[in-house]
Design an enzyme around this catalytic site. Structure first.
Site, PDB file in Angstrom:
ATOM      1  N   GLY A  70       5.762  24.295 -12.404  1.00  0.00           N
ATOM      2  CA  GLY A  70       6.758  23.482 -12.881  1.00  0.00           C
ATOM      3  C   GLY A  70       6.398  22.671 -14.264  1.00  0.00           C
ATOM      4  O   GLY A  70       5.457  23.010 -14.858  1.00  0.00           O
ATOM      5  N   ASN A 101       6.620  26.876  -5.021  1.00  0.00           N
ATOM      6  CA  ASN A 101       7.671  27.624  -4.291  1.00  0.00           C
ATOM      7  C   ASN A 101       8.937  27.879  -5.012  1.00  0.00           C
ATOM      8  O   ASN A 101      10.047  28.275  -4.539  1.00  0.00           O
ATOM      9  CB  ASN A 101       8.191  26.692  -3.061  1.00  0.00           C
ATOM     10  CG  ASN A 101       8.851  25.629  -3.405  1.00  0.00           C
ATOM     11  OD1 ASN A 101       9.013  25.049  -4.339  1.00  0.00           O
ATOM     12  ND2 ASN A 101       9.002  24.875  -2.086  1.00  0.00           N
ATOM     13  N   ASN A 116      12.606  24.049  -7.641  1.00  0.00           N
ATOM     14  CA  ASN A 116      13.350  23.718  -8.831  1.00  0.00           C
ATOM     15  C   ASN A 116      13.835  24.603  -9.836  1.00  0.00           C
ATOM     16  O   ASN A 116      14.425  24.284 -11.026  1.00  0.00           O
ATOM     17  CB  ASN A 116      12.530  22.504  -9.515  1.00  0.00           C
ATOM     18  CG  ASN A 116      12.176  21.300  -8.497  1.00  0.00           C
ATOM     19  OD1 ASN A 116      12.943  20.710  -8.091  1.00  0.00           O
ATOM     20  ND2 ASN A 116      10.761  20.803  -8.774  1.00  0.00           N
ATOM     21  N   ASP A 173       5.072  27.749  -0.157  1.00  0.00           N
ATOM     22  CA  ASP A 173       5.706  26.623   0.361  1.00  0.00           C
ATOM     23  C   ASP A 173       5.139  25.648   1.118  1.00  0.00           C
ATOM     24  O   ASP A 173       4.311  26.115   2.050  1.00  0.00           O
ATOM     25  CB  ASP A 173       7.170  26.913   1.041  1.00  0.00           C
ATOM     26  CG  ASP A 173       8.268  25.774   1.063  1.00  0.00           C
ATOM     27  OD1 ASP A 173       7.782  24.769   1.368  1.00  0.00           O
ATOM     28  OD2 ASP A 173       9.260  26.094   0.889  1.00  0.00           O
ATOM     29  N   LYS A 221      13.062  16.891  -6.957  1.00  0.00           N
ATOM     30  CA  LYS A 221      12.947  15.732  -8.043  1.00  0.00           C
ATOM     31  C   LYS A 221      14.347  15.224  -8.464  1.00  0.00           C
ATOM     32  O   LYS A 221      14.293  14.342  -9.404  1.00  0.00           O
ATOM     33  CB  LYS A 221      12.075  15.975  -9.045  1.00  0.00           C
ATOM     34  CG  LYS A 221      12.503  17.352  -9.853  1.00  0.00           C
ATOM     35  CD  LYS A 221      11.407  17.523 -11.117  1.00  0.00           C
ATOM     36  CE  LYS A 221      12.174  18.574 -11.783  1.00  0.00           C
ATOM     37  NZ  LYS A 221      11.457  18.969 -13.072  1.00  0.00           N
ATOM     38  N   SER A 230       5.571   8.147  -9.072  1.00  0.00           N
ATOM     39  CA  SER A 230       6.592   7.680  -9.985  1.00  0.00           C
ATOM     40  C   SER A 230       6.908   6.312 -10.145  1.00  0.00           C
ATOM     41  O   SER A 230       6.752   5.322  -9.206  1.00  0.00           O
ATOM     42  CB  SER A 230       8.185   8.632  -9.770  1.00  0.00           C
ATOM     43  OG  SER A 230       9.044   7.897 -10.417  1.00  0.00           O
ATOM     44  N   TYR A 245      14.835  10.193  -3.317  1.00  0.00           N
ATOM     45  CA  TYR A 245      13.793  10.795  -4.183  1.00  0.00           C
ATOM     46  C   TYR A 245      12.435   9.665  -4.124  1.00  0.00           C
ATOM     47  O   TYR A 245      11.378  10.054  -3.864  1.00  0.00           O
ATOM     48  CB  TYR A 245      14.350  11.185  -5.398  1.00  0.00           C
ATOM     49  CG  TYR A 245      13.078  11.523  -6.386  1.00  0.00           C
ATOM     50  CD1 TYR A 245      12.286  12.407  -6.341  1.00  0.00           C
ATOM     51  CD2 TYR A 245      12.941  10.506  -7.612  1.00  0.00           C
ATOM     52  CE1 TYR A 245      10.997  12.651  -7.017  1.00  0.00           C
ATOM     53  CE2 TYR A 245      11.863  10.910  -8.481  1.00  0.00           C
ATOM     54  CZ  TYR A 245      11.000  11.677  -7.980  1.00  0.00           C
ATOM     55  OH  TYR A 245       9.738  11.637  -9.098  1.00  0.00           O
ATOM     56  N   LYS A 256       8.677   9.030  -2.570  1.00  0.00           N
ATOM     57  CA  LYS A 256       7.400   9.031  -3.600  1.00  0.00           C
ATOM     58  C   LYS A 256       6.884   7.536  -2.833  1.00  0.00           C
ATOM     59  O   LYS A 256       5.377   7.689  -2.789  1.00  0.00           O
ATOM     60  CB  LYS A 256       7.733   8.440  -4.884  1.00  0.00           C
ATOM     61  CG  LYS A 256       8.008   9.753  -5.776  1.00  0.00           C
ATOM     62  CD  LYS A 256       6.975  10.680  -5.953  1.00  0.00           C
ATOM     63  CE  LYS A 256       7.332  12.203  -6.235  1.00  0.00           C
ATOM     64  NZ  LYS A 256       6.371  13.088  -6.560  1.00  0.00           N
ATOM     65  N   ASN A 310       8.501   7.974 -18.013  1.00  0.00           N
ATOM     66  CA  ASN A 310       9.396   9.143 -18.193  1.00  0.00           C
ATOM     67  C   ASN A 310       8.796  10.402 -19.007  1.00  0.00           C
ATOM     68  O   ASN A 310       8.807  10.289 -20.217  1.00  0.00           O
ATOM     69  CB  ASN A 310      10.638   8.646 -19.051  1.00  0.00           C
ATOM     70  CG  ASN A 310      11.576   8.032 -18.374  1.00  0.00           C
ATOM     71  OD1 ASN A 310      11.371   7.007 -17.667  1.00  0.00           O
ATOM     72  ND2 ASN A 310      12.733   8.143 -18.191  1.00  0.00           N
ATOM     73  N   LEU A 314      17.903  12.614 -20.073  1.00  0.00           N
ATOM     74  CA  LEU A 314      18.396  12.344 -21.480  1.00  0.00           C
ATOM     75  C   LEU A 314      18.010  13.695 -22.423  1.00  0.00           C
ATOM     76  O   LEU A 314      18.648  14.086 -22.982  1.00  0.00           O
ATOM     77  CB  LEU A 314      17.736  11.229 -22.004  1.00  0.00           C
ATOM     78  CG  LEU A 314      18.089  10.926 -23.462  1.00  0.00           C
ATOM     79  CD1 LEU A 314      19.703  10.569 -23.560  1.00  0.00           C
ATOM     80  CD2 LEU A 314      17.355   9.458 -23.807  1.00  0.00           C
TER      81      LEU A 314
HETATM   82  N1  UFG Z   1      20.808   8.947 -20.308  1.00  0.00           N
HETATM   83  C1  UFG Z   1      22.036   9.015 -21.159  1.00  0.00           C
HETATM   84  N2  UFG Z   1      22.773  10.161 -21.048  1.00  0.00           N
HETATM   85  C2  UFG Z   1      22.391  11.230 -20.665  1.00  0.00           C
HETATM   86  C3  UFG Z   1      21.318  11.197 -19.818  1.00  0.00           C
HETATM   87  C4  UFG Z   1      20.520   9.792 -19.687  1.00  0.00           C
HETATM   88  O1  UFG Z   1      22.641   7.901 -22.020  1.00  0.00           O
HETATM   89  O2  UFG Z   1      22.911  12.132 -20.687  1.00  0.00           O
HETATM   90  C5  UFG Z   1      20.154   7.596 -20.463  1.00  0.00           C
HETATM   91  C6  UFG Z   1      19.915   6.830 -19.071  1.00  0.00           C
HETATM   92  O3  UFG Z   1      20.992   6.066 -18.849  1.00  0.00           O
HETATM   93  C7  UFG Z   1      18.751   6.108 -19.393  1.00  0.00           C
HETATM   94  C8  UFG Z   1      17.981   6.812 -20.318  1.00  0.00           C
HETATM   95  O4  UFG Z   1      18.952   7.940 -20.906  1.00  0.00           O
HETATM   96  O5  UFG Z   1      19.144   4.988 -19.787  1.00  0.00           O
HETATM   97  C9  UFG Z   1      16.824   7.655 -19.622  1.00  0.00           C
HETATM   98  O6  UFG Z   1      17.625   8.343 -18.536  1.00  0.00           O
HETATM   99  P1  UFG Z   1      16.854   9.663 -17.738  1.00  0.00           P
HETATM  100  O7  UFG Z   1      17.932  10.296 -16.736  1.00  0.00           O
HETATM  101  O8  UFG Z   1      16.063  10.624 -18.632  1.00  0.00           O
HETATM  102  O9  UFG Z   1      15.686   9.046 -17.063  1.00  0.00           O
HETATM  103  P2  UFG Z   1      15.533   7.851 -15.733  1.00  0.00           P
HETATM  104  O10 UFG Z   1      14.817   6.815 -16.268  1.00  0.00           O
HETATM  105  O11 UFG Z   1      16.980   7.378 -15.198  1.00  0.00           O
HETATM  106  O12 UFG Z   1      14.945   8.723 -14.653  1.00  0.00           O
HETATM  107  C10 UFG Z   1      13.616   8.989 -14.441  1.00  0.00           C
HETATM  108  C11 UFG Z   1      13.323  10.151 -13.692  1.00  0.00           C
HETATM  109  C12 UFG Z   1      13.766   9.829 -12.299  1.00  0.00           C
HETATM  110  C13 UFG Z   1      13.036   8.834 -11.879  1.00  0.00           C
HETATM  111  C14 UFG Z   1      13.417   7.572 -12.624  1.00  0.00           C
HETATM  112  C15 UFG Z   1      12.471   6.213 -12.139  1.00  0.00           C
HETATM  113  O13 UFG Z   1      14.142  11.164 -14.193  1.00  0.00           O
HETATM  114  O14 UFG Z   1      13.029  11.143 -11.576  1.00  0.00           O
HETATM  115  O15 UFG Z   1      13.015   7.822 -14.106  1.00  0.00           O
HETATM  116  O16 UFG Z   1      12.905   5.117 -12.545  1.00  0.00           O
HETATM  117  F1  UFG Z   1      13.358   8.531 -10.726  1.00  0.00           F
END
Ligand code: UFG
Length: 360
Positions: free
Chosen positions: A14, A36, A39, A67, A93, A133, A158, A162, A188, A209
């Protein structure tokens, strides 16, 4: 003092696993990895990411498609090899998917972890690094988050898996002092190895993001949707702690050294950059570094999102001797190199490695 030579890596093909395998090989460890491909969008037999890791390092990796729910196959692998330590990445995830299919997540993540612990104990392998996480902290009560911040008030299935696994590890360590466990709470993870050969597969399902920025930068999506412009942050957009995946990988090597140096029993460390970055700051840095424009629109908040989350990483610095080195510029540069060289991810680029064979 326990000398660690051979490391068993679950989820090794991964995104984070493959970068960590690279760091382990460079640090001189032998690696046996399983995956496995849960993802992956497509069913795979070989680990293209690990083939590339072998190419970068010039070192061999033994790989099995396996797996963790198949306890018999897991046991067979432990019969074939002598492992000094396990790094456990393998997990489903996706936050959204976990809410829709909780039982699938509980079975894969929790039963998978329990099978692994059973087989490890049966083979007298008690050293483990667990991939946790920052999601276990839930909505932060204070910032920056230290390891003693309360955990368990999680907002999705999820995250709960964890949290539950951390509790299972705590109970296991309390029941048998032979266990020597480090749980690493990632913030992140983003970016890619500087070779441009490995990175997060952009053809896989994602909601994060950085892959969305890439879609827009590659012209596959007209605008980036920024979720929320009304958070209590300086520019109104969400703040996160983005950590270069190679810094994260080095954090695992530091954790192994800690396990080697002394019985940890159970220790927990945040792995982040310690810096909060807003979505707008991220987009601006990406544009500055790559010279590519990322048009965006500010939309409504995404359900379940929190405003700000960033780590205090003093514990990892003082106890593991680890600190994040890469900047946000490095993250954007390395990520863009990977994306530009591999717009279709690993598709069509696999150097075939078969089950139990070495990647080369
Ligand atoms: N965001 C956008 N546009 C997008 C995607 C994300 O504005 O298209 C913003 C989100 O609102 C957030 C930031 O970018 O403010 C980061 O978002 P991510 O989805 O990249 O990451 P997250 O912090 O939401 O999620 C991450 C991991 C999860 C974990 C989480 C724990 O991806 O697996 O942190 O808080 F559960």
């Amino acid at each position: 003092m326990t000398n660690i030579k051979t490391v068993f890596v679950t989820g090794g093909a991964g995104y984070i696993g493959s970068h960590c395998v690279l760091s382990l090989l460079e640090a001189g460890y032998n690696v046996v990895a399983i995956d496995n491909f849960v993802n992956s969008v497509e069913q795979q037999e070989s680990a293209a990411s690990l083939d590339r890791v072998s190419r970068i390092t010039g070192k061999k990796i033994i790989f099995y498609k396996c797996d963790l729910l198949d306890i018999q196959q897991l046991d067979d692998i432990f019969n074939k090899h002598q492992f000094d330590c396990v790094i456990h990445f393998a997990a489903m995830k996706s936050v959204g998917e976990s809410i829709k299919q909780p039982l699938m997540y509980y079975k894969n993540n929790i039963v998978g972890a329990m099978n692994l612990l059973d087989v490890m104990a049966a083979h007298e392998c008690y050293q483990l690094v667990f991939s946790s996480s920052c999601t276990v902290y839930g909505n932060p009560i204070f910032l920056p988050i230290t390891e003693d911040h309360p955990i368990g008030n999680v907002t999705n299935v999820y995250g709960r898996t964890k949290y539950f696994i951390e509790e299972i590890l705590k109970d296991s360590v309390n029941s048998d002092p032979k266990w020597n466990v480090i749980s690493l709470r990632y913030f992140n993870p983003v970016g890619a190895h500087s070779s441009g050969l490995i990175g997060e597969d952009p053809t896989k399902n994602f909601s994060n993001l950085m892959p969305y920025i890439a879609l827009v930068a590659l012209g596959k999506k007209p605008t980036l949707s920024i979720f929320g412009g009304d958070y209590e942050t300086p520019d109104g957009t969400g703040i996160r702690d983005y950590i270069h995946v190679m810094d994260l990988a080095e954090g695992h090597v530091a954790a192994l050294k800690k396990l080697q140096s002394k019985q940890s029993h159970l220790e927990v460390f945040n792995l982040g950059s310690g810096q909060g970055t807003s979505v707008l700051e991220f987009v601006q840095t990406f544009e500055n570094v790559t010279g590519v424009k990322v048009p965006y629109i500010i939309e409504a908040r995404r359900e379940g999102d929190i405003g700000s989350m960033y780590a205090n990483c003093d514990l990892a610095r003082t106890k593991l001797g680890w600190t994040a080195k890469y900047t946000l510029d490095d993250i954007c540069r390395d990520f863009w190199r990977w994306q530009s060289l591999n717009p279709n991810g690993y598709k069509g680029n696999s150097i075939t490695s078969t089950n139990g064979d070495t990647c080369h």
